[in-house]
Write a protein that holds these residues in place. Structure first.
Motif, PDB file in Angstrom:
ATOM      1  N   SER A  83       0.709  -1.140   0.093  1.00  0.00           N
ATOM      2  CA  SER A  83      -0.039   0.087  -0.186  1.00  0.00           C
ATOM      3  C   SER A  83       0.975   1.280  -0.122  1.00  0.00           C
ATOM      4  CB  SER A  83      -0.781  -0.027   1.134  1.00  0.00           C
ATOM      5  OG  SER A  83      -1.572   1.271   1.164  1.00  0.00           O
ATOM      6  N   GLU A  84       0.438   2.069  -0.760  1.00  0.00           N
ATOM      7  CA  GLU A  84       1.063   3.656  -0.529  1.00  0.00           C
ATOM      8  C   GLU A  84       0.642   4.251   0.770  1.00  0.00           C
ATOM      9  OE1 GLU A  84       0.784   6.059  -4.203  1.00  0.00           O
ATOM     10  OE2 GLU A  84       2.778   5.044  -4.748  1.00  0.00           O
ATOM     11  N   ARG A  85      -0.176   3.838   1.254  1.00  0.00           N
ATOM     12  CA  ARG A  85      -0.696   4.454   2.531  1.00  0.00           C
ATOM     13  C   ARG A  85      -0.257   3.655   3.674  1.00  0.00           C
ATOM     14  NH1 ARG A  85      -4.734   5.527  -1.365  1.00  0.00           N
ATOM     15  NH2 ARG A  85      -5.924   3.548  -0.469  1.00  0.00           N
ATOM     16  N   PRO A  86       0.011   4.331   4.895  1.00  0.00           N
ATOM     17  CA  PRO A  86       0.386   3.665   6.193  1.00  0.00           C
ATOM     18  C   PRO A  86      -1.085   3.011   6.731  1.00  0.00           C
ATOM     19  CG  PRO A  86       0.282   5.896   6.639  1.00  0.00           C
ATOM     20  CD  PRO A  86       0.228   5.834   5.038  1.00  0.00           C
ATOM     21  N   GLU A  87      -1.646   1.736   6.295  1.00  0.00           N
ATOM     22  CA  GLU A  87      -2.986   1.286   6.555  1.00  0.00           C
ATOM     23  C   GLU A  87      -2.721  -0.138   6.870  1.00  0.00           C
ATOM     24  OE1 GLU A  87      -5.825   1.592   3.403  1.00  0.00           O
ATOM     25  OE2 GLU A  87      -4.230   0.637   1.881  1.00  0.00           O
ATOM     26  N   ALA A  88      -3.735  -0.500   7.455  1.00  0.00           N
ATOM     27  CA  ALA A  88      -3.659  -1.998   7.841  1.00  0.00           C
ATOM     28  C   ALA A  88      -4.651  -2.764   6.897  1.00  0.00           C
ATOM     29  CB  ALA A  88      -4.310  -2.098   9.418  1.00  0.00           C
ATOM     30  N   PHE A  89      -3.964  -3.872   6.260  1.00  0.00           N
ATOM     31  CA  PHE A  89      -4.441  -4.623   5.213  1.00  0.00           C
ATOM     32  C   PHE A  89      -3.962  -5.886   5.144  1.00  0.00           C
ATOM     33  CE2 PHE A  89      -0.685  -3.372   3.289  1.00  0.00           C
ATOM     34  CZ  PHE A  89      -0.240  -4.054   2.286  1.00  0.00           C
ATOM     35  N   ALA A  90      -4.714  -7.058   4.615  1.00  0.00           N
ATOM     36  CA  ALA A  90      -3.934  -8.186   4.354  1.00  0.00           C
ATOM     37  C   ALA A  90      -3.834  -8.542   2.856  1.00  0.00           C
ATOM     38  CB  ALA A  90      -4.833  -9.218   5.224  1.00  0.00           C
ATOM     39  N   VAL A  91      -3.267  -9.711   2.503  1.00  0.00           N
ATOM     40  CA  VAL A  91      -2.916 -10.368   1.109  1.00  0.00           C
ATOM     41  C   VAL A  91      -3.634 -11.466   1.169  1.00  0.00           C
ATOM     42  CG1 VAL A  91      -1.377 -11.055  -0.717  1.00  0.00           C
ATOM     43  CG2 VAL A  91      -0.831  -8.687   0.511  1.00  0.00           C
ATOM     44  N   VAL A  92      -4.628 -11.713   0.109  1.00  0.00           N
ATOM     45  CA  VAL A  92      -5.072 -13.178  -0.167  1.00  0.00           C
ATOM     46  C   VAL A  92      -4.214 -13.532  -1.478  1.00  0.00           C
ATOM     47  CG1 VAL A  92      -7.002 -14.546  -1.150  1.00  0.00           C
ATOM     48  CG2 VAL A  92      -7.170 -12.629   0.673  1.00  0.00           C
ATOM     49  N   ASP A  93      -3.294 -14.259  -1.416  1.00  0.00           N
ATOM     50  CA  ASP A  93      -2.366 -14.922  -2.387  1.00  0.00           C
ATOM     51  C   ASP A  93      -2.897 -16.114  -2.982  1.00  0.00           C
ATOM     52  OD1 ASP A  93      -0.251 -15.951  -3.958  1.00  0.00           O
ATOM     53  OD2 ASP A  93       1.238 -14.847  -2.762  1.00  0.00           O
ATOM     54  N   LEU A  94      -3.284 -15.910  -4.375  1.00  0.00           N
ATOM     55  CA  LEU A  94      -4.019 -17.099  -4.971  1.00  0.00           C
ATOM     56  C   LEU A  94      -3.077 -18.362  -5.540  1.00  0.00           C
ATOM     57  CD1 LEU A  94      -7.001 -14.928  -6.729  1.00  0.00           C
ATOM     58  CD2 LEU A  94      -6.982 -16.186  -4.401  1.00  0.00           C
ATOM     59  N   ALA A  95      -1.783 -18.281  -5.239  1.00  0.00           N
ATOM     60  CA  ALA A  95      -0.805 -19.217  -5.959  1.00  0.00           C
ATOM     61  C   ALA A  95      -1.185 -20.673  -5.905  1.00  0.00           C
ATOM     62  CB  ALA A  95       0.536 -19.121  -5.194  1.00  0.00           C
TER      63      ALA A  95
END
Length: 518
Positions: A115-127
């Protein structure tokens, strides 16, 4: 669909949706605990996990976005079935944590994992969701978003059909299809999204929707309207196309001293007007124009066409190779002039030894010879990059602009991709400046009002979303959205308003929601 509905019910029992509170360290902790209660622990990697860094880096294709200052996700979910994806979304909605979605990690701005912003997020990696299921009798296939284009090609080529998508085999299908997906077969068959006939989507409410359930407008939107705007597409049903058992390919380099400026000046009018079985792209770099071609026929049939339409190229029988369609993808991609084993299509690895910056243009009027001479001078400057030109015309141009969100159709002569690379430790600034200065120089010679761009060559220099009242601004999104999607931008925003009016799925260049008031 009965199985799909059962999965939805199971997840809903695990993690009931509630309005999202503001993000905080407490909500981040609740979110991670929700994940652990809903998804097997071996599929969830938090920042404290021993494998977190290696899993995050596994699909980072641009070292620019792996520096210590990059905003990293709270955690990474690596689902093995639809219920895990649904759980990640529902946990995120309940605890105010957004998810970003990664299939192959080729996003040029890295927005699928940073993220370009300081925010809380998660990644769903579909590999781990990478199955390709081919129905030979119907000439169709279901391909999961975590599969690579190379894996799709390898699976369908074993049964002798083909599929019209991109050249790079390590690109993830999910992101590639979400932006359109053009490649070597585009003049004969159009682009990837022209052949998508169904899909399975997890929406912002955690529902599992097929084409019928998501509705006509959302199904239209996901086929080229940009990834991570409407939900998480888990799988795509595609219609396959036919190619001959053997095709012809050639690679012919022409230097400036040997007349590259003249050949390229003529190519830009000839290339889009050739028979639809013939595709000739050009890579321009270091004072050389490299002409790379795929022809759905034999070398003996190809030679008279080139001699009659583009004799300046100097192509002869020694340049031409006959091979299978799958082999031709690797032959052109690697560009070595030597055959490559088809099994290399299954290679998911990608050398991460140089950072890069890219952007794009569309050309609707031929560029003059004098301008091409200046362009070659640009390519001889310090810190030079490359230009890749892909011809249009034939089938890709015959499809109406509104048929899919991808609007760059009739009247386009060719697409330009500008790209620059630099090694670790080198100064980023002059390399990025080279791209930006060349892009500014090209303004008078490319499409206008809007100056068109290809979403899959994503460039944040074109604009970023502005969040107003916790929803991305539709008006601010026009700045970049109409460059990628032209007149389709508003329709995409209306589709977003139908499926995700609260703008849960968003990043710096996701489609903002536009809700039609009655």
């Amino acid at each position: 669909m009965a199985v799909l509905r059962a999965l939805v019910l199971t997840v809903c029992l695990l993690c009931v949706y509630a309005p999202a509170p503001s993000s905080s360290s407490a909500s981040s902790g609740y979110f991670l605990r929700c994940l652990s209660a809903s998804i097997p622990s071996e599929l969830v990697f938090t920042q404290s996990s021993a494998s977190f860094t290696s899993v995050l880096a596994s699909s980072i294709r641009n070292p620019r976005f792996s520096t210590p200052g990059t905003v990293r996700p709270l955690g990474i979910v690596t689902p093995t079935n639809a219920s895990h994806v649904q759980a990640a979304v529902l946990c995120g909605r309940r605890h105010g944590i957004r998810v970003r979605v990664r299939s192959g990690g080729h996003d040029y701005e890295g927005l699928s994992y940073r993220s370009e912003r300081p925010e809380a997020f998660a990644v769903v990696d579909l590999a781990n969701l990478r199955s390709v299921r081919v129905n030979r009798a119907r000439a169709t296939a279901w391909v999961d978003s975590g599969a690579t284009v190379g894996e799709l090609y390898h699976a369908v080529a074993k049964r002798r059909p083909a599929f019209p998508a991109g050249l790079c085999p390590t690109i993830g299908v999910g992101g590639h299809f979400s932006g359109g997906g053009f490649g070597l077969l585009q003049r004969k068959y159009g682009i990837a999204v022209d052949h998508v006939i169904d899909a399975v989507l997890v929406d912002a409410q955690g529902r599992l929707l097929d084409k019928k359930a998501m509705g006509r407008e959302v199904f239209w939107a996901i086929r080229g309207g940009g990834g991570e705007s409407f939900g998480i597409v888990l799988s795509w049903r595609v219609r396959l196309v036919s190619v001959p058992p053997k095709v012809a390919a050639f690679i012919v380099p022409v230097s400036v001293n040997d007349g590259a400026v003249d050949v390229l000046t003529k190519w830009q009018e000839v290339g889009p007007a050739l028979p639809d079985d013939l595709f000739i792209r050009v890579m321009v770099m270091n004072g050389v124009a490299i002409f790379q071609s795929l022809y759905l026929g034999t070398c003996d049939a190809l030679l008279p066409v080139i001699r009659g339409r583009l004799p300046e190229l100097g192509m002869n029988r020694s340049h031409c190779r006959e091979m299978s369609w799958a082999e031709s993808v690797l032959y052109v991609y690697v560009g070595s002039g030597q055959p490559i084993p088809v099994t290399d299509l299954l290679n998911r690895t990608f050398p991460m030894d140089s950072s890069n910056k890219a952007t794009s243009d569309y050309v609707r009027q031929p560029i003059g010879r004098d301008v091409w001479a200046e362009i070659f001078a640009w390519l001889a400057r310090p810190d030079p990059g490359i230009m890749i030109l892909d011809p249009y015309g034939a089938q890709i141009s015959a499809v109406p602009e509104s048929a899919t969100p991808y609007p760059h159709r009739g009247g386009v002569l060719y697409n330009i991709q500008y790209m620059n690379f630099w090694s670790a430790g080198n100064d980023e600034e002059p390399n990025v400046r080279w791209i930006r200065d060349l892009y500014a120089f090209m303004a008078p010679h490319v499409s206008k009002n809007p100056r068109e761009a290809y979403f899959n060559y994503r460039d944040l220099d074109l604009g970023r979303n502005v969040v107003v009242g916790n929803v991305s601004s539709y008006e601010a999104g026009k700045v970049w959205g109409e460059k990628y999607f032209k007149g389709n931008y508003k329709r995409l925003a209306l589709a977003k308003g139908k499926i995700d009016p609260d703008d849960y799925f968003r990043n710096e260049q996701s489609i903002p929601p536009l809700v039609r008031r009655s």
